[in-house]
Design a protein around this motif. Structure first.
Motif, mmCIF file in Angstrom:
data_model
loop_
_atom_site.group_PDB
_atom_site.id
_atom_site.type_symbol
_atom_site.label_atom_id
_atom_site.label_comp_id
_atom_site.label_asym_id
_atom_site.label_seq_id
_atom_site.Cartn_x
_atom_site.Cartn_y
_atom_site.Cartn_z
ATOM 1 N N GLY A 1 0.788 -1.236 0.000
ATOM 2 C CA GLY A 1 0.000 0.000 0.000
ATOM 3 C C GLY A 1 0.810 1.272 0.000
ATOM 4 N N ALA A 2 0.596 2.114 0.986
ATOM 5 C CA ALA A 2 1.224 3.438 1.048
ATOM 6 C C ALA A 2 2.738 3.377 1.201
ATOM 7 C CB ALA A 2 0.617 4.236 2.203
ATOM 8 N N HIS A 3 3.276 2.223 1.556
ATOM 9 C CA HIS A 3 4.729 2.097 1.776
ATOM 10 C C HIS A 3 5.500 1.786 0.495
ATOM 11 C CE1 HIS A 3 4.018 2.275 6.079
ATOM 12 N NE2 HIS A 3 3.115 1.313 5.968
ATOM 13 N N PHE A 4 4.812 1.711 -0.644
ATOM 14 C CA PHE A 4 5.468 1.370 -1.904
ATOM 15 C C PHE A 4 6.684 2.248 -2.219
ATOM 16 C CE2 PHE A 4 2.633 -1.728 -4.026
ATOM 17 C CZ PHE A 4 3.582 -2.393 -4.777
ATOM 18 N N PRO A 5 6.586 3.579 -2.120
ATOM 19 C CA PRO A 5 7.716 4.416 -2.552
ATOM 20 C C PRO A 5 9.027 4.106 -1.839
ATOM 21 C CG PRO A 5 5.740 5.748 -2.286
ATOM 22 C CD PRO A 5 5.419 4.397 -1.723
ATOM 23 N N GLU A 6 8.980 3.800 -0.548
ATOM 24 C CA GLU A 6 10.223 3.529 0.170
ATOM 25 C C GLU A 6 10.572 2.050 0.225
ATOM 26 O OE1 GLU A 6 6.932 4.009 3.352
ATOM 27 O OE2 GLU A 6 7.543 4.978 1.479
ATOM 28 N N GLU A 7 9.581 1.154 0.164
ATOM 29 C CA GLU A 7 9.870 -0.277 0.287
ATOM 30 C C GLU A 7 10.183 -0.936 -1.050
ATOM 31 O OE1 GLU A 7 7.080 -2.512 2.535
ATOM 32 O OE2 GLU A 7 7.262 -1.273 4.335
ATOM 33 N N PHE A 8 9.546 -0.498 -2.123
ATOM 34 C CA PHE A 8 9.777 -1.069 -3.448
ATOM 35 C C PHE A 8 9.829 0.060 -4.486
ATOM 36 C CE2 PHE A 8 7.770 -4.404 -0.948
ATOM 37 C CZ PHE A 8 8.626 -5.474 -1.166
ATOM 38 N N PRO A 9 10.851 0.896 -4.417
ATOM 39 C CA PRO A 9 10.892 2.087 -5.277
ATOM 40 C C PRO A 9 10.958 1.790 -6.767
ATOM 41 C CG PRO A 9 12.973 1.785 -4.092
ATOM 42 C CD PRO A 9 11.994 0.838 -3.484
ATOM 43 N N ALA A 10 11.660 0.727 -7.168
ATOM 44 C CA ALA A 10 11.762 0.426 -8.591
ATOM 45 C C ALA A 10 10.410 0.004 -9.165
ATOM 46 C CB ALA A 10 12.806 -0.661 -8.844
ATOM 47 N N VAL A 11 9.718 -0.864 -8.451
ATOM 48 C CA VAL A 11 8.392 -1.294 -8.896
ATOM 49 C C VAL A 11 7.434 -0.103 -8.908
ATOM 50 C CG1 VAL A 11 6.410 -2.773 -8.376
ATOM 51 C CG2 VAL A 11 8.735 -3.639 -8.051
ATOM 52 N N PHE A 12 7.500 0.712 -7.877
ATOM 53 C CA PHE A 12 6.622 1.876 -7.781
ATOM 54 C C PHE A 12 6.824 2.817 -8.965
ATOM 55 C CE2 PHE A 12 5.705 6.185 -5.988
ATOM 56 C CZ PHE A 12 4.336 6.001 -5.808
ATOM 57 N N ALA A 13 8.088 3.108 -9.276
ATOM 58 C CA ALA A 13 8.383 4.027 -10.384
ATOM 59 C C ALA A 13 7.930 3.447 -11.717
ATOM 60 C CB ALA A 13 9.883 4.331 -10.418
ATOM 61 N N ALA A 14 8.168 2.140 -11.935
ATOM 62 C CA ALA A 14 7.762 1.518 -13.197
ATOM 63 C C ALA A 14 6.251 1.547 -13.363
ATOM 64 C CB ALA A 14 8.275 0.080 -13.259
ATOM 65 N N CYS A 15 5.543 1.258 -12.290
ATOM 66 C CA CYS A 15 4.078 1.277 -12.357
ATOM 67 C C CYS A 15 3.556 2.676 -12.681
ATOM 68 C CB CYS A 15 3.482 0.778 -11.051
ATOM 69 S SG CYS A 15 3.630 -1.000 -10.776
ATOM 70 N N LEU A 16 4.074 3.667 -11.976
ATOM 71 C CA LEU A 16 3.620 5.040 -12.227
ATOM 72 C C LEU A 16 3.900 5.444 -13.671
ATOM 73 C CD1 LEU A 16 4.534 7.099 -9.026
ATOM 74 C CD2 LEU A 16 2.350 6.028 -9.648
ATOM 75 N N ALA A 17 5.063 5.037 -14.206
ATOM 76 C CA ALA A 17 5.396 5.382 -15.592
ATOM 77 C C ALA A 17 4.414 4.755 -16.574
ATOM 78 C CB ALA A 17 6.822 4.923 -15.911
ATOM 79 N N GLY A 18 3.793 3.644 -16.171
ATOM 80 C CA GLY A 18 2.821 2.980 -17.029
ATOM 81 C C GLY A 18 1.379 3.342 -16.702
ATOM 82 N N GLY A 19 1.199 4.328 -15.851
ATOM 83 C CA GLY A 19 -0.147 4.783 -15.534
ATOM 84 C C GLY A 19 -0.860 3.982 -14.470
ATOM 85 N N VAL A 20 -0.109 3.229 -13.669
ATOM 86 C CA VAL A 20 -0.712 2.421 -12.607
ATOM 87 C C VAL A 20 -0.137 2.877 -11.264
ATOM 88 C CG1 VAL A 20 -0.958 0.097 -11.645
ATOM 89 C CG2 VAL A 20 -0.975 0.428 -14.133
ATOM 90 N N ASP A 21 -0.998 3.146 -10.293
ATOM 91 C CA ASP A 21 -0.552 3.482 -8.945
ATOM 92 C C ASP A 21 -0.752 2.246 -8.071
ATOM 93 O OD1 ASP A 21 -0.080 4.352 -6.374
ATOM 94 O OD2 ASP A 21 -1.116 6.270 -6.630
#
Length: 506
Positions: free
Chosen positions: A304-324
């Protein structure tokens, strides 16, 4: 005429973790590292997310790690090699930490370790959730650049092997900044990575097209288990090439797989559900997608809300593809992720050709069998890369006349046709009909463009997959769904007779 360089030492082709581990371990012998991409680019090591599997905890032991490795490999793992890797793993990880790899730590200073699929213990040492490969490679790269015995030449593409009349490998042919160069050496270590670029959907750098494997096979090297390709279940399906990876660690943290209706489906395919072996999860996702139900990784509750600090690479890739991923399930699809097969080696990286060593994904040590255990790839690269470097450094100089074993370039359009066919016909689910269609395409491409290293690598995968009339690990034949008595494949290119196949799995 090619310019000639005489290197009085070890020549390493490839600058992933296996190649750089070999270079460091070869000291004090001189080492020349050739890499097409800049350091820390173009290699799967830097993209690895999960971490390094190693028995470090008080309730764990190398024999337990080895047993899990053997179990995941579906009957084809060499137990002695698995035990060796597991036993040398703790020292390898501590060496990486000493070089500066910032592994996550517990409050008492120990290594923080996470659970991944098919492991009986939480034993994956990681960095910031999904940053292990990048952080490890940064530390190792700094050490290599500081090492006086190592010279690195970037912008160098492997184009051939130098072989004398006895079959011994004496060096390589390379194209360096547009110039053809012949480099002789005491020993050559191929650390050229895997074959992900042969598939249309891959999580690896697309330039990894089996060049080392193909050239070694052209020189007559024995290749082991080429049919066994691992498809990561959860590539992020946002239309990117290569596809970003949603690390296995997410499921270890409790993320679940759901279909388009939000229903969990993995318990229909395996008792371990989301933590089933990768090949099982990949086929389940493939089946759900083929049935039109879709597949998504839902980590909203687990991370959930911990994505940016716990899994930053996955978080960034998802956001780049339009998925939060904090608020939406992540669309996923199986993708070519790792090649269990490769150039057959012993425990010191020696191939069947004197003077030629191999390490990392282009090699087949026997530790992965039919299905690699999660996070064993970086461990294998570090352990067996170092062993290959130490062994190659002992080779004595043996000047001799040699000839070049080279391959043709495959044009971009032909490569794309091959990639589409490999994903379709040598992918998660295979049949004789599809593999025969793929073989015919390879024949046609070779007739039109000559014998290229990618085509040779693809031919080996296709031929061995056709002959293995069973389903085991990463190799699933819809027309032969049951397993037969376990046996590894060991072949050479000359064993593949045209137009039929004449070799058999041993």
């Amino acid at each position: 005429m090619a310019r000639r360089i005489v290197h009085d030492g070890v020549l390493v082709v490839g600058a992933g973790l296996a190649g750089l581990s070999a270079a460091l371990a070869a000291a004090p012998a001189k080492v020349l590292v050739l890499t097409e991409a800049p350091l820390n680019h173009g290699c799967s090591s830097a993209w690895a997310q999960g971490g390094v599997a190693v028995a470090l905890a008080a309730d764990d032991a190398p024999e337990l790690h080895a047993a899990d490795t053997v179990a995941a490999g579906a009957g084809l793992v060499d137990p002695a090699m698995a035990r060796l890797m597991a036993e040398e793993g703790p020292a390898a990880v501590r060496r990486l930490a000493a070089l500066g790899a910032p592994f996550d730590r517990t409050a008492d200073g120990g290594f923080a370790q996470s659970l991944e699929a098919a492991h009986g213990k939480a034993r994956v040492a990681r960095v910031k959730g999904d940053q292990a490969g990048r952080a490890i490679m940064e530390a190792v790269t700094v050490a290599v650049l500081a090492a006086r015995h190592i010279e690195v030449r970037a912008g160098a593409k492997l184009t051939g092997l130098l072989q004398d009349a006895t079959g011994r490998i004496r060096g390589v042919m390379a194209r360096i900044k547009g110039e053809s160069v012949e480099i002789t050496a005491r020993a050559v270590i191929l650390a050229t990575g895997g074959i992900g670029g042969l598939y249309a959907v891959t999580t690896t750098p697309a330039e990894l097209q089996g060049d080392g494997l193909g050239l070694a096979a052209l020189a007559g090297a024995i290749v082991a288990d080429p049919e066994f390709v691992q498809f990561h279940p959860t590539a992020i399906d946002i239309g990117r090439d290569p596809a970003p990876l949603a690390t296995e660690a997410l499921r270890g943290e409790g993320a679940v797989l759901v279909n388009g209706d939000g229903e969990r489906f993995m318990d229909r395919y395996h008792p371990a559900a989301e933590l089933a072996p990768r090949d099982v999860v990949a086929r389940a996702i493939h089946a759900e997608r083929e049935a039109g139900r879709g597949a998504f990784l839902d980590a909203r509750s687990a991370v959930g809300a911990h994505f940016p600090e716990e899994f930053p690479a996955v978080f960034a890739a998802c956001l780049a593809g339009g998925v939060d991923p904090r608020t939406q399930p992540i669309p996923v699809a199986p993708a070519c992720h790792y090649h269990m097969g490769g150039i057959a080696t012993d425990a010191e990286g020696r191939t069947s050709l004197p003077g030629l060593y191999a390490a990392g994904e282009c090699a087949s040590t026997g530790v992965h069998g039919a299905n690699r255990l999660a996070s064993n790839s970086l461990l294998e690269a570090a352990v067996f890369g170092a062993r290959a470097g130490r062994a190659a450094a002992q080779e004595a100089p043996m000047p001799a006349a040699s000839t070049a074993v080279t391959a043709e370039e495959l044009p971009p359009a032909a490569l794309q046709a091959l990639r589409q066919a490999m994903s379709r016909d040598a992918g998660v689910v295979r049949t004789a009909e599809g593999l025969t269609r793929l073989r015919d395409l390879i024949d046609n491409l070779e007739a039109a463009h000559g014998r290229s290293a990618p085509l040779v690598a693809a031919r080996l995968i296709c031929a061995a997959a056709l002959v293995r009339r069973e389903s085991r690990g990463g190799h699933f034949r819809a027309d032969f769904p049951d397993a037969q008595p376990a046996a590894r494949t060991r072949i050479t290119l000359s064993d593949i007779a045209e137009p039929g196949l004449r070799f058999a799995a041993e």
